[in-house]
Design an enzyme around this catalytic site. Structure first.
Site, short mmCIF file in Angstrom:
data_model
loop_
_atom_site.label_atom_id
_atom_site.label_comp_id
_atom_site.label_asym_id
_atom_site.label_seq_id
_atom_site.Cartn_x
_atom_site.Cartn_y
_atom_site.Cartn_z
N TYR A 72 -67.01 -75.94 25.17
CA TYR A 72 -67.71 -75.77 23.64
C TYR A 72 -67.07 -75.78 22.78
O TYR A 72 -67.63 -76.69 21.57
CB TYR A 72 -67.30 -73.88 24.60
CG TYR A 72 -67.74 -72.90 23.31
CD1 TYR A 72 -69.47 -72.74 22.64
CD2 TYR A 72 -67.29 -72.57 22.36
CE1 TYR A 72 -69.63 -72.12 22.08
CE2 TYR A 72 -67.23 -71.63 21.72
CZ TYR A 72 -69.09 -71.94 20.82
OH TYR A 72 -68.36 -70.59 20.26
N1 LIG Z 1 -71.66 -63.50 18.73
C1 LIG Z 1 -70.36 -63.93 18.80
O1 LIG Z 1 -69.24 -63.13 18.63
C2 LIG Z 1 -69.64 -65.40 18.44
C3 LIG Z 1 -68.46 -65.94 18.32
C4 LIG Z 1 -68.54 -67.22 17.50
C5 LIG Z 1 -69.60 -68.28 17.22
N2 LIG Z 1 -71.20 -67.39 17.20
C6 LIG Z 1 -71.84 -68.62 17.66
O2 LIG Z 1 -73.12 -67.46 16.13
C7 LIG Z 1 -74.22 -68.40 17.21
C8 LIG Z 1 -75.49 -67.24 17.86
O3 LIG Z 1 -74.01 -66.13 18.39
P1 LIG Z 1 -74.91 -65.36 19.50
O4 LIG Z 1 -73.60 -64.21 20.31
O5 LIG Z 1 -75.70 -64.42 19.13
O6 LIG Z 1 -75.60 -66.54 20.85
P2 LIG Z 1 -76.40 -66.16 22.28
O7 LIG Z 1 -75.99 -64.78 22.62
O8 LIG Z 1 -75.75 -66.59 22.88
O9 LIG Z 1 -77.60 -66.70 21.44
C9 LIG Z 1 -77.59 -68.20 21.48
C10 LIG Z 1 -79.48 -68.11 21.83
O10 LIG Z 1 -79.59 -70.06 21.27
C11 LIG Z 1 -81.01 -70.25 22.41
N3 LIG Z 1 -81.05 -70.63 23.06
C12 LIG Z 1 -79.85 -70.92 24.10
N4 LIG Z 1 -79.86 -72.35 24.62
C13 LIG Z 1 -81.03 -72.76 23.68
C14 LIG Z 1 -81.60 -73.94 24.23
N5 LIG Z 1 -81.28 -75.55 25.08
N6 LIG Z 1 -82.07 -74.86 22.92
C15 LIG Z 1 -83.46 -73.55 22.65
N7 LIG Z 1 -82.82 -72.36 22.21
C16 LIG Z 1 -81.33 -72.69 23.16
C17 LIG Z 1 -80.75 -68.58 22.87
O11 LIG Z 1 -82.40 -68.52 23.66
P3 LIG Z 1 -83.12 -67.63 24.24
O12 LIG Z 1 -82.38 -66.29 23.91
O13 LIG Z 1 -84.44 -67.57 25.31
O14 LIG Z 1 -82.04 -67.84 25.43
C18 LIG Z 1 -80.01 -67.26 22.17
O15 LIG Z 1 -81.81 -67.35 21.43
C19 LIG Z 1 -73.75 -69.02 18.13
O16 LIG Z 1 -73.51 -70.38 17.09
C20 LIG Z 1 -72.78 -69.06 18.58
O17 LIG Z 1 -71.72 -70.16 19.26
C21 LIG Z 1 -70.97 -66.16 17.73
#
Ligand SMILES: NC(=O)c1ccc[n+]([C@@H]2O[C@H](COP(=O)([O-])OP(=O)(O)OC[C@H]3O[C@@H](n4cnc5c(N)ncnc54)[C@H](OP(=O)(O)O)[C@@H]3O)[C@@H](O)[C@H]2O)c1
Length: 240
Positions: free
Chosen positions: A153
Site C-alpha cells: 500500500y
Molecule cells: N481516511 C483516512 O484516514 C486516510 C488516511 C490516509 C490516506 N487516506 C486517503 O484518502 C483517500 C480517501 O480515503 P477514504 O478513507 O475516504 O477511502 P475509502 O473509505 O477506502 O474509500 C475509497 C473510495 O475508493 C473507491 N474505490 C475503491 N476501489 C475502486 C476501484 N477499483 N475503482 C473505482 N473506485 C474504487 C471506493 O468505492 P466504493 O465506495 O464503491 O467501494 C470508495 O468510494 C484515499 O486515497 C486514501 O488512501 C485516507
C-alpha cells in the site's frame, strides 16, 4: 462570489470522497463523481446535483470510457481529484496477487492514464502563465517513511507521489499537479477503542480531524495558483 467550477472526483461513494463531493456541490460548483458501487449515499449526492458515473479504475477500458465520454457532461474541467483508493495489508496481498495489482492500478496507473486522456478529450489551457486545471493525488502522509504491515500500500502511494511530480513536469504550464498526503483523517467503524487511543497517541494533535480538513486543503490548492509539484501533509503532526 467565485464563478462555479467543474471538478471530477474519483471514489465519491463514501467517507472523504463523499464529503468532497457534498462540499463542492454546496458551494454551487459542478461535481462529476465516479463510483464503484451505486449506493444510497451516491443517490443522495445525485439528488444534490452530482453527475455520477460508474468506473472501476482497475479496468483500463472503463477508464478510457470515462475520459472519452467526459465531453458529454462538461465543456470545461477545472480540477481532477484522484481520491479513490484500496487499503490492503501485506497479509491480504500475500494471499492474492490481484490485490497488489489493484493497489498500483487504482493509485498510480489509472490516475496517470485518466489525467493524460482527459487532457486529450478536454484540453486544459494556460493563461498568462497560470494553469487552467488542477490535478490532485490524495496519497498518504506515511508513504515515504513506510509501515511494517502495508509495504505494498505505502509503495503504491509513494509511486503516486512520484507520478504527480512527473505529471507536473509533463503538463506544465496548462495543468498543475499537487498531492495531499493525509495521516489519520477518519477511523473505520471497526477500529477498537484501544486501537484508536494507540493511534491518536502517535500524533502531536491527538484528535480525529474528519474529512473537512481534506476539503479545506483542497480549497487552498484550488485558490492558490502558485502551487505546483507540491505535497501538503495533513496529519495532525504524526511522529511515529
Ligand atoms: N481516511 C483516512 O484516514 C486516510 C488516511 C490516509 C490516506 N487516506 C486517503 O484518502 C483517500 C480517501 O480515503 P477514504 O478513507 O475516504 O477511502 P475509502 O473509505 O477506502 O474509500 C475509497 C473510495 O475508493 C473507491 N474505490 C475503491 N476501489 C475502486 C476501484 N477499483 N475503482 C473505482 N473506485 C474504487 C471506493 O468505492 P466504493 O465506495 O464503491 O467501494 C470508495 O468510494 C484515499 O486515497 C486514501 O488512501 C485516507
Amino acid at each position: 462570489m467565485n464563478p462555479p467550477r467543474t471538478l471530477l472526483i474519483t471514489g465519491i461513494g463514501r467517507r472523504i470522497g463523499q464529503h468532497l463531493a457534498a462540499h463542492y456541490l454546496a458551494q454551487g460548483d459542478r461535481v462529476i463523481g465516479t463510483y464503484l458501487r451505486h449506493t444510497s449515499d451516491v443517490a443522495a449526492l445525485e439528488a444534490q446535483g452530482l453527475i455520477a458515473l460508474p468506473c472501476d479504475l482497475t479496468q483500463a477500458a472503463e477508464v478510457e470510457r470515462l475520459a472519452a465520454g467526459i465531453a458529454e457532461h462538461t465543456s470545461t474541467l477545472d480540477a481532477l481529484v484522484h481520491n479513490a483508493s484500496v487499503w490492503f495489508d501485506d497479509a491480504q496481498c500475500a494471499q492474492d496477487a490481484d490485490k497488489i495489482s489493484a493497489l498500483y492500478t487504482v493509485h498510480v496507473t489509472a490516475p496517470i492514464a485518466l489525467t493524460l486522456r482527459l487532457q486529450q478529450a478536454l484540453p486544459a489551457e494556460s493563461r498568462q502563465g497560470q494553469a487552467g486545471r488542477l490535478v490532485v493525488f490524495i496519497t498518504d502522509a506515511q508513504c515515504l517513511s513506510g509501515g511494517s504491515e502495508h509495504a505494498h500500500y505505502f509503495a503504491s502511494k509513494a509511486a503516486a507521489e512520484s507520478a504527480a511530480r512527473s505529471l507536473a513536469k509533463k503538463l506544465k504550464p496548462h495543468t498543475r499537479v499537487n498531492t495531499i498526503a493525509p495521516g489519520l483523517i477518519l477511523f473505520h467503524p471497526h477500529d477498537t477503542a484501544s486501537a484508536r487511543e494507540h493511534r491518536l497517541a502517535q500524533n502531536l494533535l491527538p484528535f480525529e480531524p474528519g474529512a473537512a480538513v481534506i476539503a479545506q486543503t483542497l480549497d487552498y490548492l484550488l485558490a492558490c495558483p502558485a502551487l505546483d509539484g507540491a505535497r501538503i501533509k495533513v496529519d495532525c503532526g504524526y511522529t511515529a
